[in-house]
Each structure stands twice: as C-alpha cells, then as structure tokens.
Design an enzyme around this catalytic site. Structure first.
Site, PDB file in Angstrom:
ATOM      1  N   ARG A   1       0.858  -1.189   0.000  1.00  0.00           N
ATOM      2  CA  ARG A   1       0.000   0.000   0.000  1.00  0.00           C
ATOM      3  C   ARG A   1       0.888   1.231   0.000  1.00  0.00           C
ATOM      4  O   ARG A   1       2.107   1.143   0.215  1.00  0.00           O
ATOM      5  CB  ARG A   1      -0.914   0.033   1.227  1.00  0.00           C
ATOM      6  CG  ARG A   1      -0.189   0.114   2.577  1.00  0.00           C
ATOM      7  CD  ARG A   1      -1.130   0.538   3.680  1.00  0.00           C
ATOM      8  NE  ARG A   1      -0.584   0.426   5.011  1.00  0.00           N
ATOM      9  CZ  ARG A   1       0.240   1.296   5.595  1.00  0.00           C
ATOM     10  NH1 ARG A   1       0.638   2.370   4.926  1.00  0.00           N
ATOM     11  NH2 ARG A   1       0.672   1.100   6.825  1.00  0.00           N
TER      12      ARG A   1
ATOM     13  N   ASN B   1       2.176   4.692   1.764  1.00  0.00           N
ATOM     14  CA  ASN B   1       2.468   4.989   3.165  1.00  0.00           C
ATOM     15  C   ASN B   1       2.556   6.500   3.375  1.00  0.00           C
ATOM     16  O   ASN B   1       1.541   7.177   3.421  1.00  0.00           O
ATOM     17  CB  ASN B   1       3.749   4.288   3.615  1.00  0.00           C
ATOM     18  CG  ASN B   1       3.908   4.297   5.124  1.00  0.00           C
ATOM     19  OD1 ASN B   1       2.937   4.082   5.847  1.00  0.00           O
ATOM     20  ND2 ASN B   1       5.112   4.530   5.613  1.00  0.00           N
TER      21      ASN B   1
ATOM     22  N   ASP C   1      10.269   8.267  11.723  1.00  0.00           N
ATOM     23  CA  ASP C   1       8.955   8.101  11.122  1.00  0.00           C
ATOM     24  C   ASP C   1       8.608   9.375  10.352  1.00  0.00           C
ATOM     25  O   ASP C   1       9.474   9.987   9.749  1.00  0.00           O
ATOM     26  CB  ASP C   1       7.922   7.760  12.203  1.00  0.00           C
ATOM     27  CG  ASP C   1       6.784   6.890  11.687  1.00  0.00           C
ATOM     28  OD1 ASP C   1       6.258   7.202  10.608  1.00  0.00           O
ATOM     29  OD2 ASP C   1       6.406   5.923  12.372  1.00  0.00           O
TER      30      ASP C   1
END
Length: 302
Positions: free
Chosen positions: A106, A108, A209
């Site tokens: 998928r 992100n 992140d």
C-alpha cells in the site's frame, strides 16, 4: 539538546490505532489526520473541539488538499481524488495506480513538494518480511503518476522539503534501516539527485517516522518507539529533543494561527499500550512551521 515542553493530549480527537499524516487546514482552523487500519480521515476543529470522520473502502495512508479543499490521497491500490462532504460522506475516484512488485503493499507516507506535486511512497505492509519492494512516486499537476523515483525502500517515511524547495528529505523507518536521507532537488523538473545520509538513528533512540520542516529549515522527525521528537539541522546535527507521553509518535505537522503549534500523531501498539498511545498531541516547540503546499493540479472528483 533535550527540551522540557508540555504536550497537550487532544482527547476530543479520539484515539487511533495508527494515527498518521496530520495536516493543518488554516481556512478551517482544523487539524486533519488518518487512522490507517480504520480506513479513516479525521478532522478536529480546534476552537470548537468538533470531530468529524470519513471512512473509506481502502486504507488511507497520506493525503494533501488542493486549493478548492478537495483531497489527493495515497491509499492501498493507488492515488485517489476525494471530496469530503460535511455530513461525513465522501466521493472517491481512483486517479492512478502503480504496478506493485509484491503482494500486500500500500501507499504509506506522502505530501506535496513546494511546487504542488504530490509525492507518496509504497511499502509491504508486513514489516517482518523486511521487503525492499517499496518506492517513492511523484503524482504531478497533470495527473500523471511517475515511474519509481527512489527504489529499494522497506518502510518509506519522513518525506519533506526545505523552505526553498531545493532539498528533499526521505527516511526508511524499518528497524534494519533507521536512516534519514537528504537529496539535492530540482524544483523545476521535480527530480532528486543522489542521496546523502542526514541522520542515522542507529546512533539515537527510536526509528525515523513522519517528519516536518520548520521555518528555520530544520528537519523534525518522530522517533518511533522512543517517544521523542528530534530536530536536525540541515547539516545533520541533532539540536533539539522533546519527549512525548506516547511511545510511538508517527508524524508531526505545524499548525495553529501562526504555525507555532507542533501536532504529533501517535500509534497504539498491540501489546503494552499506555493510556496515551494513539492520541494526537499539541505542543509549542519554540519555532514556527511552514504552510503545507496545496496540490497544484485539478482533481476530477466524481
């Protein structure tokens, strides 16, 4: 330098499983974000604490607005145009899709560059496979999805641009990578040059992140698993560190009337979650952010 800052938990926003992609919408005085496994976009109007949510058939991982308030989003099967209705309904049309080289992939992390092109990366959802099948794509103002621009990514993350748009930042947050790269970026063609390491988080706590760049040109990354926000200068020096109550911050964004509030989404882990994990937090980081660019193209939303 560790800085003691009070982080306010935004209880009115609700608790996510995987909160990601906070986007400040100045016209509404509202913060938007996603809860990926819940297939949901959430909006919190800050002054009234009114929460609205939209649920989709696919997981939504990242998105950006256009000037008309419509949304371009990276989901499971491709890039979509979305019109969010006030009642919580949404109209959705798929605009483009890459050929995924592996199953279970998928989109992100993603956002627009300073010229309004939408960028988003892909990943294999099962991180235990450590598959480098992920790549970074460019969806331009003409509605064309590029071939992979950066390849070999395990868990693509940390996409951001310098204030002048001439440096692109990108990270790989997989435990086997934990790197943040900087690329010289041609703003006219939307082409990054060769990567150089900005920060190796194997020398710090956590994994890099989602990220944001402030008005000083410094790069803020969420140190997932370490409950920290880390600010690196353009030269790669760690010059500020802020602790959060939640252990897994996932992405940060500047907002508020003068872009001096730093918002951070978090993840609620399956095991050993604390009472703070999964909420959005707001704090004063002592610096202003930059407006998030709108997508520059026309979104043909059904």
């Amino acid at each position: 330098m560790s800085v003691a800052v009070r982080a306010e938990r935004l209880d009115a926003g609700g608790r996510a499983t995987v909160g990601e992609c906070p986007v400040w919408r100045a016209e509404e005085g509202a913060l938007y974000w996603v809860d990926i496994p819940a297939r949901r976009i959430v909006r919190l109007q800050i002054a009234s604490a009114r929460r609205t949510e939209w649920t989709f058939a696919e997981q939504v991982a990242c998105f950006a607005f256009d000037a008309a308030g419509r949304v371009v989003a990276g989901m499971e099967s491709g890039v979509f145009g979305v019109s969010l209705q006030e009642a919580g309904d949404a109209r959705v049309v798929r605009l483009a899709a890459p050929e995924f080289p592996a199953s279970g992939m998928r989109f992100n992390d993603g956002r627009c560059d300073r010229q309004g092109r939408f960028w988003a990366g892909t990943m294999v959802q099962d991180m235990s496979l450590a598959s480098p099948a992920g790549a970074l794509f460019r969806f331009d103002e003409n509605g064309t999805l590029s071939a992979p621009v950066v390849e070999g990514l395990i868990t693509q993350n940390g996409l951001a641009w310098s204030p002048d748009g001439r440096t692109m930042y990108l990270s790989d947050s997989h435990p086997q990578r934990r790197l943040v790269w900087a690329f010289d970026f041609d703003p006219d063609s939307g082409t990054p040059g060769a990567p150089r390491v900005l920060a190796d988080l194997r020398h710090y706590a956590g994994r890099p992140d989602g990220a944001a760049v402030d008005a000083d040109g410094c790069y803020w990354t969420c140190a997932n698993d370490a409950g920290r926000l880390l600010r690196f200068t353009p030269q790669g020096k760690l010059d500020r560190e802020i602790a959060l109550p939640a252990s897994k911050p996932s992405m940060c964004a500047f907002g508020g009337s003068d872009l001096s509030t730093l918002y951070a989404t978090t993840i609620r882990p399956v095991m050993n979650a604390t009472e703070d994990d999964g909420y959005v937090f707001a704090l004063n980081a002592g610096v202003q952010g930059l407006p998030e660019p709108d997508y520059a193209g026309m979104l043909p939303v059904a």
